[in-house]
Design a protein around this motif. Structure first.
Motif, PDB file in Angstrom:
ATOM      1  N   SER A 176      23.121 -21.949   1.053  1.00  7.84           N
ATOM      2  CA  SER A 176      21.694 -21.966   0.794  1.00  7.84           C
ATOM      3  C   SER A 176      21.128 -23.316   1.217  1.00  7.84           C
ATOM      4  N   ILE A 177      20.024 -23.723   0.614  1.00  2.33           N
ATOM      5  CA  ILE A 177      19.347 -24.969   0.967  1.00  2.33           C
ATOM      6  C   ILE A 177      18.862 -25.645  -0.309  1.00  2.33           C
ATOM      7  N   VAL A 178      19.021 -26.963  -0.380  1.00  2.00           N
ATOM      8  CA  VAL A 178      18.528 -27.733  -1.519  1.00  2.00           C
ATOM      9  C   VAL A 178      17.033 -27.489  -1.689  1.00  2.00           C
ATOM     10  N   SER A 179      16.613 -27.318  -2.932  1.00  2.00           N
ATOM     11  CA  SER A 179      15.201 -27.169  -3.311  1.00  2.00           C
ATOM     12  C   SER A 179      14.527 -25.941  -2.715  1.00  2.00           C
ATOM     13  N   CYS A 180      15.296 -24.908  -2.404  1.00  2.00           N
ATOM     14  CA  CYS A 180      14.669 -23.709  -1.839  1.00  2.00           C
ATOM     15  C   CYS A 180      13.689 -23.070  -2.832  1.00  2.00           C
ATOM     16  N   GLU A 181      13.916 -23.279  -4.115  1.00  2.00           N
ATOM     17  CA  GLU A 181      13.011 -22.714  -5.123  1.00  2.00           C
ATOM     18  C   GLU A 181      11.649 -23.406  -5.127  1.00  2.00           C
ATOM     19  N   ALA A 182      11.574 -24.600  -4.553  1.00  2.93           N
ATOM     20  CA  ALA A 182      10.325 -25.364  -4.549  1.00  2.93           C
ATOM     21  C   ALA A 182       9.628 -25.344  -3.201  1.00  2.93           C
ATOM     22  N   ALA A 183      10.163 -24.593  -2.255  1.00  2.00           N
ATOM     23  CA  ALA A 183       9.607 -24.631  -0.904  1.00  2.00           C
ATOM     24  C   ALA A 183       9.263 -23.235  -0.392  1.00  2.00           C
ATOM     25  N   SER A 184       8.645 -22.422  -1.247  1.00  2.00           N
ATOM     26  CA  SER A 184       8.334 -21.049  -0.846  1.00  2.00           C
ATOM     27  C   SER A 184       7.406 -20.939   0.368  1.00  2.00           C
ATOM     28  N   PRO A 185       6.562 -21.943   0.686  1.00  2.00           N
ATOM     29  CA  PRO A 185       5.756 -21.821   1.904  1.00  2.00           C
ATOM     30  C   PRO A 185       6.590 -21.858   3.195  1.00  2.00           C
ATOM     31  N   VAL A 186       7.834 -22.342   3.116  1.00  2.00           N
ATOM     32  CA  VAL A 186       8.708 -22.379   4.295  1.00  2.00           C
ATOM     33  C   VAL A 186       9.505 -21.075   4.299  1.00  2.00           C
ATOM     34  N   PRO A 187       9.244 -20.176   5.239  1.00  2.00           N
ATOM     35  CA  PRO A 187       9.849 -18.845   5.197  1.00  2.00           C
ATOM     36  C   PRO A 187      11.379 -18.842   5.093  1.00  2.00           C
ATOM     37  N   HIS A 188      12.062 -19.698   5.825  1.00  2.00           N
ATOM     38  CA  HIS A 188      13.526 -19.724   5.766  1.00  2.00           C
ATOM     39  C   HIS A 188      14.007 -20.159   4.380  1.00  2.00           C
ATOM     40  N   PHE A 189      13.374 -21.163   3.786  1.00  2.00           N
ATOM     41  CA  PHE A 189      13.723 -21.617   2.447  1.00  2.00           C
ATOM     42  C   PHE A 189      13.443 -20.516   1.430  1.00  2.00           C
ATOM     43  N   THR A 192      17.468 -10.823   9.201  1.00  2.00           N
ATOM     44  CA  THR A 192      18.762 -11.047   8.554  1.00  2.00           C
ATOM     45  C   THR A 192      18.578 -11.818   7.259  1.00  2.00           C
ATOM     46  N   ASP A 193      17.687 -12.788   7.271  1.00  2.90           N
ATOM     47  CA  ASP A 193      17.481 -13.641   6.097  1.00  2.90           C
ATOM     48  C   ASP A 193      16.970 -12.849   4.892  1.00  2.90           C
ATOM     49  N   PHE A 194      16.172 -11.830   5.132  1.00  5.41           N
ATOM     50  CA  PHE A 194      15.655 -11.018   4.024  1.00  5.41           C
ATOM     51  C   PHE A 194      16.435  -9.708   3.892  1.00  5.41           C
ATOM     52  N   GLN A 195      16.215  -8.758   4.783  1.00  3.67           N
ATOM     53  CA  GLN A 195      16.832  -7.431   4.640  1.00  3.67           C
ATOM     54  C   GLN A 195      18.348  -7.474   4.835  1.00  3.67           C
TER      55      GLN A 195
END
Length: 195
Positions: free
Chosen positions: A135-148, A111-114
């Motif tokens: 969304s989530i704060v700083s999601c652009e800086a946390a690409s190793p966290v799949p949900h972010f 759901t999060d992607f497709q």
């Protein structure tokens, strides 16, 4: 919610007009707002708050239809984020989409992607006037966290879609913490409790 959160709106020139229309909607026809993720933890809270707003016609989307204990103030439509055809039907006549849907807590990121991709594309086809995305704060800086990372991917897709948007980037929701703390306490000592 706690801490600072970031609210980002699309830079379209019509944003002020859309916001003014929303503010003056009591004099005009009701805005039709579709809540996606309406049966989830945050979605049910969003749904309840919107149901008290006389300027809004609330529509809730669920894969299974209306829960048995639902209020008559909310219209329920069947829709599945993994089924684009069902999204086209659910979005008919919708002015605003508000989504808190996700699947990461269920052990999947479909759901999060497709699912988000499908919803964004359907909103663009339906000419929705506003897309509100939790969304989530700083999601652009946390690409190793799949949900972010999934949140940032969805934000980028929304921006590219041309649909006017609002991103609510919250750091955490405190009302969820009571559930986690209670479950942790039942399981044994909570870290930091001095035991």
């Amino acid at each position: 919610m706690t801490g600072d959160f970031k609210l980002t709106q699309s830079p379209h020139p019509s944003d002020n007009e859309v916001l003014a229309d929303t503010a003056n909607s009591s004099a005009a026809a009701k805005k039709k707002v579709l809540v996606v993720g309406a049966t989830g933890f945050l979605g049910t809270k969003i749904l309840r708050n919107l149901a008290h707003d006389a300027s809004v016609a609330v529509v809730a989307m669920s894969r299974k239809g209306a829960p048995s204990n639902e209020s008559a103030d909310v219209e329920w439509v069947r829709g599945d984020m993994m089924d684009p055809g069902s999204l086209d039907r659910a979005l008919q006549g919708v002015d605003v989409v508000v989504t808190s849907a996700n699947s990461y807590m269920k052990g999947s990121l479909d759901t999060d992607f497709q699912g988000n991709r499908n919803l964004i594309e359907a909103a663009a086809r339906a000419n929705v006037g506003r897309f509100v995305f939790l969304s989530i704060v700083s999601c652009e800086a946390a690409s190793p966290v799949p949900h972010f990372h999934a949140k940032k991917v969805a934000e980028d897709l929304i921006q590219a879609s041309g649909v006017p948007y609002v991103f609510v980037r919250a750091p955490t929701f405190l009302d969820q913490s009571t559930d986690f703390i209670a479950k942790g306490a039942q399981a044994g000592p909570v870290p930091g409790d001095g035991r």
